[in-house]
Structures are given as structure tokens and as C-alpha cells.
Write an enzyme that holds these catalytic residues in place. Structure first.
Site, PDB file in Angstrom:
ATOM      1  N   LYS A 125      18.096 -45.300  57.094  1.00  0.00           N
ATOM      2  CA  LYS A 125      18.456 -46.478  56.306  1.00  0.00           C
ATOM      3  C   LYS A 125      19.963 -46.725  56.412  1.00  0.00           C
ATOM      4  CE  LYS A 125      17.813 -48.203  51.526  1.00  0.00           C
ATOM      5  NZ  LYS A 125      17.275 -47.833  50.196  1.00  0.00           N
ATOM      6  N   SER A 143      14.140 -50.798  48.194  1.00  0.00           N
ATOM      7  CA  SER A 143      15.111 -51.372  49.102  1.00  0.00           C
ATOM      8  C   SER A 143      15.009 -50.815  50.516  1.00  0.00           C
ATOM      9  CB  SER A 143      16.533 -51.115  48.556  1.00  0.00           C
ATOM     10  OG  SER A 143      16.816 -49.721  48.494  1.00  0.00           O
ATOM     11  N   SER A 163      12.843 -47.094  45.415  1.00  0.00           N
ATOM     12  CA  SER A 163      13.012 -47.647  46.757  1.00  0.00           C
ATOM     13  C   SER A 163      12.391 -46.798  47.858  1.00  0.00           C
ATOM     14  CB  SER A 163      14.504 -47.841  47.054  1.00  0.00           C
ATOM     15  OG  SER A 163      15.057 -48.807  46.187  1.00  0.00           O
TER      16      SER A 163
END
Length: 614
Positions: free
Chosen positions: A85, A159, A183
């Protein structure tokens, strides 16, 4: 979001290990195929490794292998591609947190990335996210919304949207996300994959752009529970340079009880999503049919704590985390994210302390409510929304997604998001198991059994679960536990078994020793105890294997009276484990009961004889 198909789509860890065992010279070519297959138009990727960056990692890996004498034993992730990420640093690569104006070139790898590379893993690219990890939707990015891998009209969840998407499509073997409010779980539920939200502080946050430092966790996405749990053990560990890193106290159980007891919220909300409601009920029915007991508990404190994360002073921590770019150039931020960050300015230091006092009170109530349960089971998300719906209600629907996730880190709990079923409308549905801190291994042990019981394909691929990942054999020994063979009064149902169960020990299996042991009934012991002695003229004796938390092993041993002690036993299948042994001097006055094959049979014989003579 399509990518060129390769032979490696949907490869799990064991697939990659076998691949390199059979084709040891294919490291460059295999990784080159993976890299070249990634579609430049796929907005799940924000950055792909350049050929030079890939070669640098391969060269480093070859050096590690040379240092290991050519062996792969210390490189269990040898050549395994993974995604990161883009709020997690990779040395020499840009980190943007999905805000181009925030971009910087990382000077060092995040600790978790370094730990995984040290075990042989290769970073293939960095992934899209809700900007500054603020959101559970996957739409708050200047690079566009990452679409659901099952239906592009729906959100991917966030997210950690990009990490979930590329993993679900089998482009990498595992991926790293982050999880502050859910997330690492919501995108797992929306894309039919596993999302492991570890205990806070187990995986270091050094080298991670903070969202809320007090509650941030690096999370793991994988196609199987076994892979997620294994990656977490390699990525995790105490980091003295991370102020919020914690050492494992080694007191939690290795697995759940044989008849697990799960808490369920007494009031469930699905916001009108009848498909999600039906899917969760099906999951509960399956849990019951597998032997799990379900008990409704008051969900009020969980809900109250969840609401604090975005509707209380805790949001000010995001304001602190974003910092200078919000102060100097707020216009470069996503409008929804900017609005959330700006709301943190509405709170004072007094408000923050009040919020912390409330958090502590609610957290205590939550942890007390979970006492006596193996886990809390909840829908990973109560509903799933379309991209068009998110445009209409970006804040409200985001809040709905966090109904069963937002409280977890505030209450210091660990969680495991699991695939559950495919709804009638073709969208995935998932459940999440939540337990106290450091119960990660127990959640994973149950999760492996749960996933093995399903007939689902993995993620959005056409692959099914590897037999090796399905835990078909004995449970692997954990580094956080000691496996002990018990032979007498500590067996299940015997008088001293409580000395194991009260220390969170878990029964693994019944098995036998090697064929060169003798069993004796010792004289003058209360309760009656056997002595196990190695003897070439002996036989194979029935034992039970129990995993005891490492921190509780010493106090268990301290209760063992002479002439008994703990040594190393050989099992019939060649394994060596700790187990009860007896000093030879006690055998002179003991009765040889080897012919009974085990202590339980001998005890039953005594009971039968007494009944006949009564």
C-alpha cells in the site's frame, strides 16, 4: 482493471515454493513475467517496480541465498512477489499516500517490508488507497476509484483498495495494507479474500505514513488464512525504534477450544441490505453446524466506541498526522478527506482527554463482555454500495461500512476477516472474528478450519484452496508456545488437566510415542500418576499433545513433583516434543502397566476391577 494472464495468477505461497524448487533458475524470468503482466491502465497500481528496481531486489536476494549456502530454508518467501500500500515506504521508491503533492522518495524500507525482503519476498508494486488512509470506500483517490473485483459498479472498499484488488485477482501472492478503522477488513469482505488485522504493535509501523498513530496497524491480505498468518509471523516482531511496538507477552492460546463459544451482537444492523443480512445468517448457521456455540451479547459499548473514531476528538489525530500539507496547501487534498481532517480542528485538548477517558471505559466494558468467549463474530460490513451511491452519500455510507470495524483498535483487539459466501446477486460476503490482543494465532487456527469447510474459489480467481494451506495435518508448532506430551493425570478429563486449561493450553491431538517406552503406575502418588521411561524393551504409549503459551510453561513445570519432570520425547512419527519423564529410581516400587498401551486404559481397568469386586 484487466491484466495480462500469466501462469502465476492465483499462486499461493506453497505454489511459489514448489515453482522455484522445480525451476531454481527461473527467478528473473518468472518475476519479469509477473511485472510485465501488470496493466499500466490498472489504477489499483500507483507505482510498479522498474526493471532496475526489480533487478536490485533479485541481486540482493541472490546474495542472501549465497550467504545461506544456496539453501532456501531461511528464505521461505524466496522470489514471492507482493504488493505494498502506498502509505508504506519502500527504499528508493516514491511514497504518496495517494496525494501527489505529498510525494517523497523513501530513504529506507518500512520495517515490515525489510522483514519480508529478508525472507526472500520481492516488492512488485505499490497500490492505490483512500487518500491518507482516510476512508473505508476505495473512492477517495485522485487516481480514481478502485472498482470491486466482482462487479465494477460497486466499491472495492478501502482504504487499502488497491492492495485488496490486486490480491483478489491473484496478481501477487500477498499484499500489505493498513488498518486503523477497518481498512484491512472491509476490502477483504468486498473482494472475497482474507484480511488479517493483527494486534496493535505486533507489526511495526516504522516507515508507515500515519493516519492515527495510536490505532494504526499494518495488515495482511492473502487468498488463504494460512498464507496471511504465515506472512504476519515473518513481518512482525518487536521493533525498538517504533515507540508503539510491543513485545508479545506469550500468554495467549495457540487455538480455540474444541467447542468454540462465539459472541454475537444482540442487535444487528444491515441498513436495508437484505442480501447481506441473509448471508450473515447463513454464516451463523454454518458456524452452529460446525460445533460453535453462539451467544447474544449487548453491543451497546461496541457501537458507542465505534462512533468515537470519526465523530469524536479522535479525528483530530488525523489532523496531526496529515500535518503540513493540510496547513499549507489544503486544496491539493481530496475534498472529502480534507473535510474530515479539517473537522479535527473543532476539538480542544480538553476534548481529547475526555475522549481518551471514554475510550478506556468503553474498552474495559468490551473486553469484559468478551471474557469467556473465543471470539466475537460480526459481518465484515453490514452493506455494500455502488460507486454512484457513494457519490451521493460519501460520509454516511463510509460510516455504515465501519459499523463492525471501527471499535477494534480503540479496544485493543485483533481481528480476522474471512470469506463467507457469494450472495445471490453475485457479490461476496464475509464475516470477521474479533478477539483480545495477542489471540491472533487462535483466530488463524479457526480461520483455517473455516476456510477449509467452504467451497468458495479464492478471491476473484478460479483457484481453490491448496491442500497444503488447508491444515489437513497436525497443527504446526508456534514459536509462541511449547508443545508438551502428557501421558497421565494431565490427560483430558483427568484430575490435573486443569493445570493446562487454566493456563490457556490447547489440546492439539492424541498420538503415540516411539516404540521404546515403558509406562509405570507410580506408588504413593495423589492423584495417581504414571511414570514414562525410555526402554528398548518397551512399546508405543498413547499421549496427548498440548500447546502451552510460552510465558505459562515455567509455572506449569514448577508444579510437577518428583520423581516426574519434563524432558524430550520421541513420537511414533519421528517428531520430538517436550513431555513427562520419570526418574529411574521411582520404578523399583512402581507397577509396569505398559501392556495397557496408555494410562487411560489402565485407569479404566482399575475401575472395572473395583466394580467387579464391590
Amino acid at each position: 482493471m484487466t491484466s495480462v494472464s500469466t501462469p502465476y495468477i492465483g499462486y499461493q505461497l506453497r505454489d511459489w515454493q514448489r515453482h522455484y524448487q522445480s525451476a531454481p533458475l527461473s527467478l528473473r524470468s518468472s518475476l519479469g513475467i509477473v511485472l510485465n503482466s501488470l496493466d499500466e491502465r490498472d489504477n489499483a497500481w500507483l507505482y510498479r517496480a522498474t526493471p532496475t528496481q526489480l533487478e536490485e531486489q533479485i541481486t540482493q536476494l541472490e546474495t542472501l541465498r549465497e550467504q545461506a549456502g544456496g539453501s532456501l530454508a531461511t528464505l521461505p518467501l524466496y522470489g514471492v512477489p507482493f504488493a505494498v500500500k502506498d502509505n508504506i515506504d519502500v527504499a528508493g521508491w516514491p511514497t504518496t499516500a495517494a496525494c501527489p503533492a505529498f510525494e517523497y522518495i523513501a530513504q529506507a524500507d518500512a520495517t515490515v517490508v525489510a522483514n519480508l525482503q529478508a525472507k526472500g519476498a520481492i516488492v512488485i508494486g505499490k497500490t492505490n488507497l483512500d487518500q491518507f488512509a482516510t476512508g473505508l470506500v476505495g473512492t477517495r483517490s485522485p487516481h480514481g476509484a478502485v472498482k470491486n473485483t466482482f462487479n465494477p459498479n460497486y466499491v472495492s472498499g478501502g482504504s487499502s483498495s488497491g492492495s485488496a484488488s490486486v490480491l483478489a485477482r491473484g496478481l501477487v501472492a500477498f499484499s500489505l495494507g493498513t488498518d486503523t478503522a477497518g481498512s484491512g477488513r472491509v476490502p477483504a469482505g468486498f473482494n472475497n479474500i482474507v484480511g488479517l488485522k493483527p494486534t496493535k504493535g505486533w507489526l511495526s509501523n516504522r516507515g508507515v505514513v500515519p493516519a492515527c498513530r495510536l490505532n494504526d496497524c499494518v495488515s495482511i491480505f492473502a487468498l488463504s488464512v494460512a498464507d496471511a498468518a504465515y506472512v504476519a509471523t515473518l513481518a512482525g516482531g518487536y521493533d525498538p525504534e517504533d515507540a508503539y511496538s510491543r513485545a508479545n507477552p506469550h500468554t495467549a492460546p495457540a487455538a480455540m477450544s474444541s467447542q468454540p463459544r462465539f459472541a454475537v451482537p444482540d442487535s444487528l444492523e444491515f441498513f436495508g441490505d437484505t442480501e447481506s443480512e441473509k448471508a450473515f445468517q447463513l454464516a451463523l448457521d454454518k458456524l452452529v453446524s460446525s460445533g460453535v456455540s453462539l451467544v447474544n451479547i449487548d453491543f451497546t459499548p461496541f457501537k458507542a466506541l465505534a462512533e468515537q473514531l470519526y465523530y469524536g476528538a479522535w479525528v483530530a489525530e488525523r489532523t496531526v498526522a496529515v500535518g503540513k500539507i493540510f496547513e499549507d496547501t489544503p486544496e491539493v487534498m481530496d475534498p472529502v478527506v480534507r473535510g474530515i481532517v479539517a473537522s479535527g480542528l473543532n476539538y480542544s485538548a480538553t476534548d481529547a482527554w475526555k475522549a481518551e477517558y471514554l475510550r478506556a471505559e468503553l474498552s474495559r466494558k468490551i473486553n469484559q463482555a468478551l471474557e469467556g468467549f473465543d471470539a466475537l463474530v460480526v459481518p465484515t460490513s453490514p452493506t455494500l454500495r455502488t460507486l454512484d451511491e457513494m457519490v451521493q452519500e460519501p460520509v454516511l455510507f463510509n460510516s455504515q461500512f465501519g459499523t463492525y470495524t471501527n471499535f477494534t483498535n480503540l479496544a485493543d483487539l485483533c481481528a480476522l476477516a474471512l470469506p463467507s459466501s457469494i450472495r445471490d446477486d453475485g457479490l461476496p460476503s464475509g464475516i470477521t472474528l474479533i478477539a483480545p490482543a495477542w489471540h491472533d494465532a487462535a483466530l488463524a487456527a479457526f480461520g483455517r478450519q473455516w476456510q477449509r469447510s467452504l467451497s468458495l474459489t479464492l478471491g476473484a480467481t478460479d483457484k481453490t484452496l491448496n491442500a497444503d494451506s488447508a491444515m489437513t495435518g497436525p497443527m504446526a508448532v508456534s514459536a509462541d508456545h511449547v508443545r508438551v506430551a502428557v501421558v497421565g493425570a494431565h490427560l483430558t478429563g483427568m484430575p490435573l488437566n486443569f493445570q493446562l486449561t487454566t493456563r490457556n493450553a490447547v489440546r492439539v491431538e492424541q498420538t503415540r510415542t516411539a516404540s521404546d517406552y515403558k509406562l509405570y503406575a507410580l506408588a504413593n502418588t495423589q492423584p495417581p500418576k504414571p511414570g514414562l521411561v525410555k526402554d528398548e524393551g518397551g512399546s508405543s504409549i498413547i499421549v496427548e499433545l498440548w500447546d502451552i503459551p510460552l510465558a505459562r510453561f515455567g509455572e506449569f513445570v514448577a508444579e510437577i513433583p518428583a520423581p516426574l519432570g519434563i524432558g524430550t520425547l520421541q513420537l511414533a512419527d519421528g517428531r520430538s516434543v517436550k513431555g513427562f519423564i520419570c526418574e529411574p529410581w521411582a520404578i523399583d516400587s512402581a507397577t509396569d502397566v505398559t501392556s495397557f498401551g496408555g494410562w487411560r486404559s489402565y485407569v479404566e481397568h482399575l475401575k472395572s476391577t473395583a466394580a467387579k469386586n464391590a
